[in-house]
Write a protein that holds these residues in place. Structure first.
Motif, PDB file in Angstrom:
ATOM      1  N   LEU A 183     -34.227 -19.606  36.447  1.00  0.00           N
ATOM      2  CA  LEU A 183     -34.424 -18.544  37.452  1.00  0.00           C
ATOM      3  C   LEU A 183     -33.709 -18.847  38.767  1.00  0.00           C
ATOM      4  O   LEU A 183     -33.355 -17.943  39.518  1.00  0.00           O
ATOM      5  CB  LEU A 183     -35.925 -18.344  37.727  1.00  0.00           C
ATOM      6  CG  LEU A 183     -36.708 -17.680  36.602  1.00  0.00           C
ATOM      7  CD1 LEU A 183     -38.205 -17.678  36.925  1.00  0.00           C
ATOM      8  CD2 LEU A 183     -36.231 -16.244  36.381  1.00  0.00           C
ATOM      9  N   ASP A 184     -33.499 -20.130  39.014  1.00  0.00           N
ATOM     10  CA  ASP A 184     -32.864 -20.547  40.256  1.00  0.00           C
ATOM     11  C   ASP A 184     -31.399 -20.111  40.354  1.00  0.00           C
ATOM     12  O   ASP A 184     -30.859 -19.988  41.450  1.00  0.00           O
ATOM     13  CB  ASP A 184     -32.951 -22.086  40.322  1.00  0.00           C
ATOM     14  CG  ASP A 184     -33.179 -22.558  41.732  1.00  0.00           C
ATOM     15  OD1 ASP A 184     -33.784 -21.798  42.508  1.00  0.00           O
ATOM     16  OD2 ASP A 184     -32.731 -23.677  42.050  1.00  0.00           O
ATOM     17  N   THR A 185     -30.775 -19.892  39.226  1.00  0.00           N
ATOM     18  CA  THR A 185     -29.326 -19.653  39.232  1.00  0.00           C
ATOM     19  C   THR A 185     -28.933 -18.253  38.745  1.00  0.00           C
ATOM     20  O   THR A 185     -27.753 -17.980  38.539  1.00  0.00           O
ATOM     21  CB  THR A 185     -28.597 -20.701  38.355  1.00  0.00           C
ATOM     22  OG1 THR A 185     -29.222 -20.709  37.071  1.00  0.00           O
ATOM     23  CG2 THR A 185     -28.671 -22.083  38.973  1.00  0.00           C
ATOM     24  N   VAL A 186     -29.910 -17.371  38.568  1.00  0.00           N
ATOM     25  CA  VAL A 186     -29.549 -16.033  38.081  1.00  0.00           C
ATOM     26  C   VAL A 186     -28.812 -15.242  39.169  1.00  0.00           C
ATOM     27  O   VAL A 186     -29.002 -15.477  40.365  1.00  0.00           O
ATOM     28  CB  VAL A 186     -30.788 -15.228  37.621  1.00  0.00           C
ATOM     29  CG1 VAL A 186     -31.418 -15.869  36.400  1.00  0.00           C
ATOM     30  CG2 VAL A 186     -31.796 -15.081  38.746  1.00  0.00           C
ATOM     31  N   THR A 187     -27.979 -14.302  38.720  1.00  0.00           N
ATOM     32  CA  THR A 187     -27.201 -13.504  39.672  1.00  0.00           C
ATOM     33  C   THR A 187     -27.834 -12.122  39.860  1.00  0.00           C
ATOM     34  O   THR A 187     -28.690 -11.703  39.067  1.00  0.00           O
ATOM     35  CB  THR A 187     -25.772 -13.272  39.142  1.00  0.00           C
ATOM     36  OG1 THR A 187     -25.889 -12.492  37.929  1.00  0.00           O
ATOM     37  CG2 THR A 187     -25.068 -14.580  38.851  1.00  0.00           C
ATOM     38  N   ALA A 188     -27.374 -11.426  40.907  1.00  0.00           N
ATOM     39  CA  ALA A 188     -27.862 -10.065  41.160  1.00  0.00           C
ATOM     40  C   ALA A 188     -27.522  -9.166  39.963  1.00  0.00           C
ATOM     41  O   ALA A 188     -28.330  -8.350  39.539  1.00  0.00           O
ATOM     42  CB  ALA A 188     -27.230  -9.518  42.434  1.00  0.00           C
ATOM     43  N   LYS A 189     -26.345  -9.351  39.415  1.00  0.00           N
ATOM     44  CA  LYS A 189     -25.935  -8.509  38.276  1.00  0.00           C
ATOM     45  C   LYS A 189     -26.906  -8.687  37.104  1.00  0.00           C
ATOM     46  O   LYS A 189     -27.281  -7.719  36.446  1.00  0.00           O
ATOM     47  CB  LYS A 189     -24.512  -8.904  37.865  1.00  0.00           C
ATOM     48  CG  LYS A 189     -23.864  -7.908  36.958  1.00  0.00           C
ATOM     49  CD  LYS A 189     -22.398  -8.192  36.734  1.00  0.00           C
ATOM     50  CE  LYS A 189     -21.928  -7.374  35.546  1.00  0.00           C
ATOM     51  NZ  LYS A 189     -21.167  -8.120  34.577  1.00  0.00           N
ATOM     52  N   GLU A 190     -27.321  -9.936  36.879  1.00  0.00           N
ATOM     53  CA  GLU A 190     -28.276 -10.193  35.787  1.00  0.00           C
ATOM     54  C   GLU A 190     -29.636  -9.579  36.098  1.00  0.00           C
ATOM     55  O   GLU A 190     -30.308  -9.037  35.219  1.00  0.00           O
ATOM     56  CB  GLU A 190     -28.414 -11.702  35.560  1.00  0.00           C
ATOM     57  CG  GLU A 190     -27.177 -12.308  34.919  1.00  0.00           C
ATOM     58  CD  GLU A 190     -27.140 -13.835  35.000  1.00  0.00           C
ATOM     59  OE1 GLU A 190     -26.614 -14.449  34.065  1.00  0.00           O
ATOM     60  OE2 GLU A 190     -27.622 -14.413  36.003  1.00  0.00           O
ATOM     61  N   ALA A 191     -30.044  -9.655  37.366  1.00  0.00           N
ATOM     62  CA  ALA A 191     -31.350  -9.098  37.763  1.00  0.00           C
ATOM     63  C   ALA A 191     -31.373  -7.575  37.590  1.00  0.00           C
ATOM     64  O   ALA A 191     -32.422  -6.978  37.379  1.00  0.00           O
ATOM     65  CB  ALA A 191     -31.661  -9.456  39.210  1.00  0.00           C
ATOM     66  N   LEU A 192     -30.197  -6.963  37.684  1.00  0.00           N
ATOM     67  CA  LEU A 192     -30.128  -5.495  37.604  1.00  0.00           C
ATOM     68  C   LEU A 192     -30.087  -4.984  36.167  1.00  0.00           C
ATOM     69  O   LEU A 192     -30.070  -3.784  35.934  1.00  0.00           O
ATOM     70  CB  LEU A 192     -28.896  -4.986  38.377  1.00  0.00           C
ATOM     71  CG  LEU A 192     -28.982  -5.216  39.890  1.00  0.00           C
ATOM     72  CD1 LEU A 192     -27.703  -4.777  40.580  1.00  0.00           C
ATOM     73  CD2 LEU A 192     -30.191  -4.480  40.478  1.00  0.00           C
ATOM     74  N   ALA A 208     -37.936  -7.501  38.304  1.00  0.00           N
ATOM     75  CA  ALA A 208     -37.641  -8.859  37.836  1.00  0.00           C
ATOM     76  C   ALA A 208     -38.571  -9.883  38.500  1.00  0.00           C
ATOM     77  O   ALA A 208     -38.924 -10.888  37.891  1.00  0.00           O
ATOM     78  CB  ALA A 208     -36.179  -9.203  38.114  1.00  0.00           C
ATOM     79  N   THR A 209     -38.976  -9.628  39.755  1.00  0.00           N
ATOM     80  CA  THR A 209     -39.917 -10.537  40.433  1.00  0.00           C
ATOM     81  C   THR A 209     -41.364 -10.119  40.160  1.00  0.00           C
ATOM     82  O   THR A 209     -42.291 -10.851  40.482  1.00  0.00           O
ATOM     83  CB  THR A 209     -39.720 -10.501  41.965  1.00  0.00           C
ATOM     84  OG1 THR A 209     -39.907  -9.147  42.421  1.00  0.00           O
ATOM     85  CG2 THR A 209     -38.335 -10.990  42.373  1.00  0.00           C
ATOM     86  N   MET A 210     -41.545  -8.921  39.647  1.00  0.00           N
ATOM     87  CA  MET A 210     -42.848  -8.263  39.458  1.00  0.00           C
ATOM     88  C   MET A 210     -43.562  -7.936  40.769  1.00  0.00           C
ATOM     89  O   MET A 210     -44.739  -7.603  40.780  1.00  0.00           O
ATOM     90  CB  MET A 210     -43.765  -9.023  38.494  1.00  0.00           C
ATOM     91  CG  MET A 210     -43.415  -8.666  37.055  1.00  0.00           C
ATOM     92  SD  MET A 210     -44.613  -9.154  35.823  1.00  0.00           S
ATOM     93  CE  MET A 210     -45.929  -8.003  36.106  1.00  0.00           C
ATOM     94  N   THR A 211     -42.818  -8.011  41.861  1.00  0.00           N
ATOM     95  CA  THR A 211     -43.318  -7.470  43.124  1.00  0.00           C
ATOM     96  C   THR A 211     -43.670  -5.999  42.932  1.00  0.00           C
ATOM     97  O   THR A 211     -44.662  -5.499  43.461  1.00  0.00           O
ATOM     98  CB  THR A 211     -42.226  -7.616  44.200  1.00  0.00           C
ATOM     99  OG1 THR A 211     -42.121  -9.003  44.523  1.00  0.00           O
ATOM    100  CG2 THR A 211     -42.523  -6.822  45.450  1.00  0.00           C
ATOM    101  N   ILE A 336     -28.713 -15.069  49.202  1.00  0.00           N
ATOM    102  CA  ILE A 336     -29.778 -16.025  48.834  1.00  0.00           C
ATOM    103  C   ILE A 336     -29.942 -16.038  47.316  1.00  0.00           C
ATOM    104  O   ILE A 336     -29.495 -15.123  46.624  1.00  0.00           O
ATOM    105  CB  ILE A 336     -31.148 -15.680  49.488  1.00  0.00           C
ATOM    106  CG1 ILE A 336     -31.637 -14.288  49.028  1.00  0.00           C
ATOM    107  CG2 ILE A 336     -31.071 -15.758  51.002  1.00  0.00           C
ATOM    108  CD1 ILE A 336     -33.097 -14.005  49.370  1.00  0.00           C
ATOM    109  N   LYS A 337     -30.625 -17.087  46.845  1.00  0.00           N
ATOM    110  CA  LYS A 337     -30.926 -17.180  45.417  1.00  0.00           C
ATOM    111  C   LYS A 337     -32.066 -16.224  45.076  1.00  0.00           C
ATOM    112  O   LYS A 337     -32.852 -15.847  45.954  1.00  0.00           O
ATOM    113  CB  LYS A 337     -31.407 -18.594  45.087  1.00  0.00           C
ATOM    114  CG  LYS A 337     -30.357 -19.661  45.126  1.00  0.00           C
ATOM    115  CD  LYS A 337     -31.055 -20.961  44.749  1.00  0.00           C
ATOM    116  CE  LYS A 337     -30.113 -22.126  44.855  1.00  0.00           C
ATOM    117  NZ  LYS A 337     -30.798 -23.377  44.522  1.00  0.00           N
ATOM    118  N   PHE A 338     -32.196 -15.941  43.793  1.00  0.00           N
ATOM    119  CA  PHE A 338     -33.310 -15.109  43.317  1.00  0.00           C
ATOM    120  C   PHE A 338     -34.649 -15.728  43.732  1.00  0.00           C
ATOM    121  O   PHE A 338     -35.544 -15.047  44.227  1.00  0.00           O
ATOM    122  CB  PHE A 338     -33.216 -15.003  41.791  1.00  0.00           C
ATOM    123  CG  PHE A 338     -34.303 -14.185  41.165  1.00  0.00           C
ATOM    124  CD1 PHE A 338     -34.344 -12.807  41.327  1.00  0.00           C
ATOM    125  CD2 PHE A 338     -35.294 -14.785  40.396  1.00  0.00           C
ATOM    126  CE1 PHE A 338     -35.346 -12.045  40.742  1.00  0.00           C
ATOM    127  CE2 PHE A 338     -36.303 -14.030  39.811  1.00  0.00           C
ATOM    128  CZ  PHE A 338     -36.325 -12.668  39.978  1.00  0.00           C
TER     129      PHE A 338
END
Ligand code: MG
Length: 379
Positions: A183-192, A208-211, A336-338
């Motif tokens: 999770l520390d190294t994921v990119t914005a593109k992956e999160a989307l 992705a954060t479940m916020t 920033i990182k995820f």
């Protein structure tokens, strides 16, 4: 013909509202359009729908508008959205993103308008203000979020008041199967890359954060007058069961449909009537539905952080929402990182000073929380 004032017309939900309007041209008329800064899409929309009122919040964007239909009064600037929110419409559909929705929702309520609400930050930050104003003015707050629409349907459009538990389903977002250390190294593109839904960037990261699910607990609390101990969240990978209600006798009623926001959007506009063929029918052949327990707080630390802020009440939910908005933007722009989203939101929440609940104090809280995130980012 139902007259609709659509706030946030160029965003993901706004465009889907217009797609529903296009599919049923004898049912709906767009009488007001409001957007933030996407001027070229907005100009196209003005000429397509020829609303009485059109507003752009961003002044620089407004200067780039080249033409306005003869029938349309055009306003721009920070408070211009209020012209659309209080215009002569049967329903104000709020699809803007972020805290700016609150002001528009409160103005619409004061003008006696029913409000279909797709902007969850409004209810997270200002749920108490919104629901008490709606009660005072006798107007309806209609849910659009798929989970809340499901609950609303199970409760016979809010007519059933007695339930044991509201059960929100959660897909788990883009990283539900990723090893935790990655999770520390994921990119914005992956999160989307959400497994089930195509939505705006901010909300997709919030999934992705479940916020997003913590926000939805707050929304459910305000919309259905439910204390937190009567709201559960269960993992459900397929996003087919959109949410459920458990009744006192033990019966559970769920709403199922394909994952397509046009269904809750259309229903918000026409209930109790249901339109023909809004979304394709659900295929049951080979359909498998999985359910898990509550969210894993190791995978989703933001979920717990934000839910705790929501449970603290007062201005904490407002601060959490504002801080998250900025932190997500920093992540999306690669700054920033995820995993840094959690740290910045936690930093902002640490600095919150409890305030009374007025629009003005929430506005201050919102600004201070945003500032705290930028300060936390720079140090
Ligand atoms: Mg939702």
């Amino acid at each position: 013909m139902k007259k609709i004032a659509l706030l946030g017309s160029t965003g993901s939900i706004g465009r889907q509202v217009l797609s529903v309007v296009d599919s049923y041209p004898d049912k709906f008329k767009i009488t007001a359009l409001a957007a933030n800064s996407s001027f070229s899409a907005f100009e196209e929309q003005m000429f397509r729908y020829k609303p009485d009122i059109a507003t752009l919040t961003d002044i620089e964007a407004a200067k780039k508008i080249t033409a306005i239909p003869d029938v349309t009064s055009f306003y721009y600037g920070e408070n211009s959205i209020l012209h659309a929110a209080t215009s002569d419409a049967d329903i104000v559909f709020v699809a803007v993103m972020g805290f700016c929705g609150l002001k528009a929702v409160l103005a619409a309520i004061e003008a006696g308008k029913d409000v279909a609400i797709a902007n969850k930050e409004t209810l997270v930050a200002g749920g108490e203000l919104v629901t008490s104003a709606a009660k005072r003015k006798g107007v309806r707050i209609i849910p659009v979020d798929s989970e809340h629409s499901a609950i609303w349907q199970a409760l016979d459009f809010g007519r059933i008041k007695k339930f044991r538990r509201l059960i929100l389903t959660a897909s788990g977002g883009a990283f539900r199967d990723l090893p935790l250390e990655a999770l520390d190294t994921v990119t914005a593109k992956e999160a989307l890359n959400h497994p089930n839904w195509r939505m705006g960037d901010k909300i997709t990261v919030d999934c992705a954060t479940m916020t997003n699910k913590a926000f939805e607990v707050a929304e459910a609390g305000w919309l259905f007058d439910a204390p937190f101990d009567k709201i559960s969240v269960v993992m459900h990978r397929e996003s087919i069961v959109h949410s459920m209600v458990e009744f006192p006798d033990g019966a559970v009623i769920a709403q199922l449909s394909s994952h397509d926001m046009r269904l809750p959007i259309a229903l918000a506009l026409t209930y109790p009537e249901r339109l023909e063929s809004v979304v394709p029918p659900l295929g049951f052949d080979g359909l498998k539905l999985n359910f898990g327990g509550a969210p894993d707080v190791k995978r989703y630390p933001c979920y717990k952080l934000i839910l705790d802020a929501i449970k603290s009440g007062k201005n904490y939910p407002c601060a959490a929402s504002a801080a998250n908005e900025v932190a997500v933007r920093l992540f999306l722009s690669g700054k920033i990182k995820f995993t840094g989203i959690y740290n910045l939101v936690a930093h902002a929440l640490d600095g919150v000073k409890e305030e009374s609940l007025t629009y003005e104090s929430l506005d201050v809280t919102d600004k201070l929380a945003r500032k705290a995130v930028y300060e936390g980012f720079q140090c």
